[in-house]
Design a protein around this motif. Structure first.
Motif, short mmCIF file in Angstrom:
data_model
loop_
_atom_site.label_atom_id
_atom_site.label_comp_id
_atom_site.label_asym_id
_atom_site.label_seq_id
_atom_site.Cartn_x
_atom_site.Cartn_y
_atom_site.Cartn_z
N ARG A 211 0.82 -1.21 0.00
CA ARG A 211 0.00 0.00 0.00
C ARG A 211 0.86 1.27 0.00
N LEU A 212 2.06 1.20 -0.53
CA LEU A 212 2.97 2.35 -0.45
C LEU A 212 2.38 3.57 -1.14
N ASN A 213 1.62 3.36 -2.20
CA ASN A 213 1.05 4.50 -2.92
C ASN A 213 0.00 5.24 -2.11
N ASP A 214 -0.44 4.68 -0.98
CA ASP A 214 -1.38 5.39 -0.12
C ASP A 214 -0.74 6.58 0.59
N ILE A 215 0.58 6.58 0.68
CA ILE A 215 1.28 7.72 1.28
C ILE A 215 1.43 8.80 0.21
N PRO A 216 0.86 9.97 0.40
CA PRO A 216 0.92 11.00 -0.65
C PRO A 216 2.32 11.57 -0.80
N VAL A 217 2.64 12.00 -2.01
CA VAL A 217 3.92 12.66 -2.28
C VAL A 217 3.66 14.13 -2.60
N ASN A 218 4.66 14.95 -2.28
CA ASN A 218 4.60 16.39 -2.54
C ASN A 218 3.35 17.03 -1.92
N PHE A 219 2.98 16.53 -0.75
CA PHE A 219 1.80 17.03 -0.06
C PHE A 219 2.25 17.87 1.14
N THR A 220 1.81 19.12 1.17
CA THR A 220 2.18 20.01 2.26
C THR A 220 1.00 20.18 3.20
N PRO A 221 1.10 19.64 4.40
CA PRO A 221 -0.02 19.79 5.34
C PRO A 221 -0.13 21.22 5.84
N ASP A 222 -1.35 21.67 6.01
CA ASP A 222 -1.60 23.01 6.56
C ASP A 222 -1.73 22.87 8.07
N VAL A 223 -0.60 23.00 8.75
CA VAL A 223 -0.55 22.80 10.20
C VAL A 223 -0.55 24.16 10.89
N PRO A 224 -1.55 24.44 11.70
CA PRO A 224 -1.58 25.74 12.39
C PRO A 224 -0.51 25.83 13.47
N LYS A 225 -0.01 27.04 13.66
CA LYS A 225 0.96 27.28 14.74
C LYS A 225 0.21 27.48 16.05
N HIS A 226 0.84 27.09 17.13
CA HIS A 226 0.19 27.23 18.43
C HIS A 226 1.26 27.32 19.51
N ASP A 227 0.87 27.81 20.63
CA ASP A 227 1.79 27.91 21.76
C ASP A 227 1.98 26.54 22.40
N ILE A 228 3.13 26.37 23.03
CA ILE A 228 3.42 25.12 23.74
C ILE A 228 2.67 25.11 25.06
N ASP A 229 2.14 23.94 25.41
CA ASP A 229 1.49 23.76 26.70
C ASP A 229 2.58 23.68 27.77
N GLN A 230 2.87 24.82 28.40
CA GLN A 230 3.97 24.89 29.35
C GLN A 230 3.76 23.97 30.54
N GLY A 231 2.54 23.88 31.02
CA GLY A 231 2.27 23.01 32.17
C GLY A 231 2.56 21.56 31.87
N LEU A 232 2.10 21.07 30.69
CA LEU A 232 2.34 19.68 30.33
C LEU A 232 3.83 19.44 30.11
N ALA A 233 4.51 20.43 29.50
CA ALA A 233 5.94 20.28 29.28
C ALA A 233 6.69 20.10 30.59
N LYS A 234 6.31 20.84 31.62
CA LYS A 234 6.96 20.71 32.92
C LYS A 234 6.65 19.38 33.58
N LEU A 235 5.41 18.91 33.42
CA LEU A 235 5.06 17.61 33.98
C LEU A 235 5.88 16.50 33.34
N ARG A 236 6.12 16.62 32.05
CA ARG A 236 6.91 15.60 31.36
C ARG A 236 8.35 15.61 31.84
N VAL A 237 8.89 16.79 32.07
CA VAL A 237 10.26 16.89 32.57
C VAL A 237 10.38 16.21 33.93
#
Length: 317
Positions: A211-237
């Motif tokens: 099913r390799l052809n199911d992976i698209p080529v030359n496809f640019t996802p429209d990913v929105p920018k967002h702030d980092i979840d500072q609280g979760l980041a600290k919990l992970r640390v």
């Protein structure tokens, strides 16, 4: 006093008995019986037409179960993961299960690709099924496979950090209810042992299942920018939260955080990563020594049945 006639008849009877003993000793002797407790060596299993359970006829399944009782059950989900199709975590498990089945002359039970996805629920492409709902669906299937004759069931996930919340309870509750051990393999552990790149593994998996052809080529996802979840980041640390895997704290993960890659992939890159990823899967499966794994599962089942269950069943409830 014994008469001469009696002596003659007794001598004749003795001679006849001795002749019979000598004659029997000269006949070909049957081989001695095997030691108690040792079954005869099993006949070699015939080849199967396909590893996929659902592609076999009922007669082929019944013929297979005369020689073997192993089935691999890949479990996945559908969720956002960069430029990869939303079923990539199931496909990764399916490809690895297929390779393991080839190593052990086993079958693969397909299509279980809608279980708990974890933090990727925020993506519109994510199909959300809770842990409890997934468990309630999988347990009847496990019981049915056992009734059908698949005594060695091996469940497999890959690239899915939330999977243990569904599959671990499945194998444990299945054992408590049926007294039959099932095995859960989290393939990410095996892949880390060969330093595999999980993104390339995904590409390799699609190649393995054609099913390799199911992976698209030359496809640019429209990913929105967002702030980092500072609280979760600290919990992970602090290592106090494993996130969706351990269920220590609830959170949502944005699509661009759900997995690489998020940049366009060329056709050439897709082919290259597929070859590299398939090689990584082969290396992980070879390192796992699946023939030893399925034999060990059989040994564990025998010990459980012959020693542990009688001891457990004698305890007051």
């Amino acid at each position: 006093m014994t008469s001469p006639r009696s002596l003659t008849l007794g001598s004749i009877a003795t001679l006849l008995f001795m002749s019979a003993v000598v004659a029997r000793a000269q006949l070909p002797q049957a081989p001695p019986p095997p030691p108690p407790g040792l079954a005869p060596a099993p006949a070699p299993p015939p080849p199967v037409r396909t590893r996929y359970f659902t592609s076999l006829t009922n007669l082929e399944v019944e013929r297979y179960l005369q020689y073997n009782d192993v089935i691999f059950v890949p479990i996945g989900n559908a969720q956002a993961r960069g430029v990869l199709p939303i079923d990539c975590e199931y496909v990764a498990a399916e490809a690895i299960a297929l390779k393991m089945a080839q190593e052990t002359n086993a079958l693969v039970f397909p299509y279980l690709q809608f279980t708990y996805a974890g933090a990727g629920i925020i993506g519109r492409g994510t199909v959300h099924v809770s842990q409890a709902e997934g468990l309630a669906y999988l347990k009847p299937l496990a019981r049915s496979l056992l009734r059908q004759g698949f005594k060695r069931q091996i469940y497999l996930t890959a690239g899915n950090n939330a999977a243990p919340q569904t599959v671990s309870p499945l194998v444990l509750e299945f054992f408590y209810e049926t007294r039959t051990p099932a095995l859960y393999i989290e393939a990410d552990v095996l892949l880390r042992q060969v330093s595999a790149d999980i993104t390339k593994v995904m590409f390799g998996a699609y190649s393995i299942v054609n099913r390799l052809n199911d992976i698209p080529v030359n496809f640019t996802p429209d990913v929105p920018k967002h702030d980092i979840d500072q609280g979760l980041a600290k919990l992970r640390v602090l290592n106090s939260s494993g996130g969706a895997r351990d269920g220590v704290v609830g959170f949502f993960m944005f699509e661009d955080d759900a997995g690489a890659p998020v940049k366009p992939v060329t056709a050439e890159q897709r082919v290259t990563w597929a070859k590299e990823g398939a090689a990584m899967i082969d290396a992980a499966v070879k390192r796992a020594d699946m023939k030893k794994v399925v034999q060990s599962l059989l040994d564990h089942q025998r010990f459980t049945r012959e020693y542990l269950i009688p001891k457990f069943d004698s305890l007051p409830r």
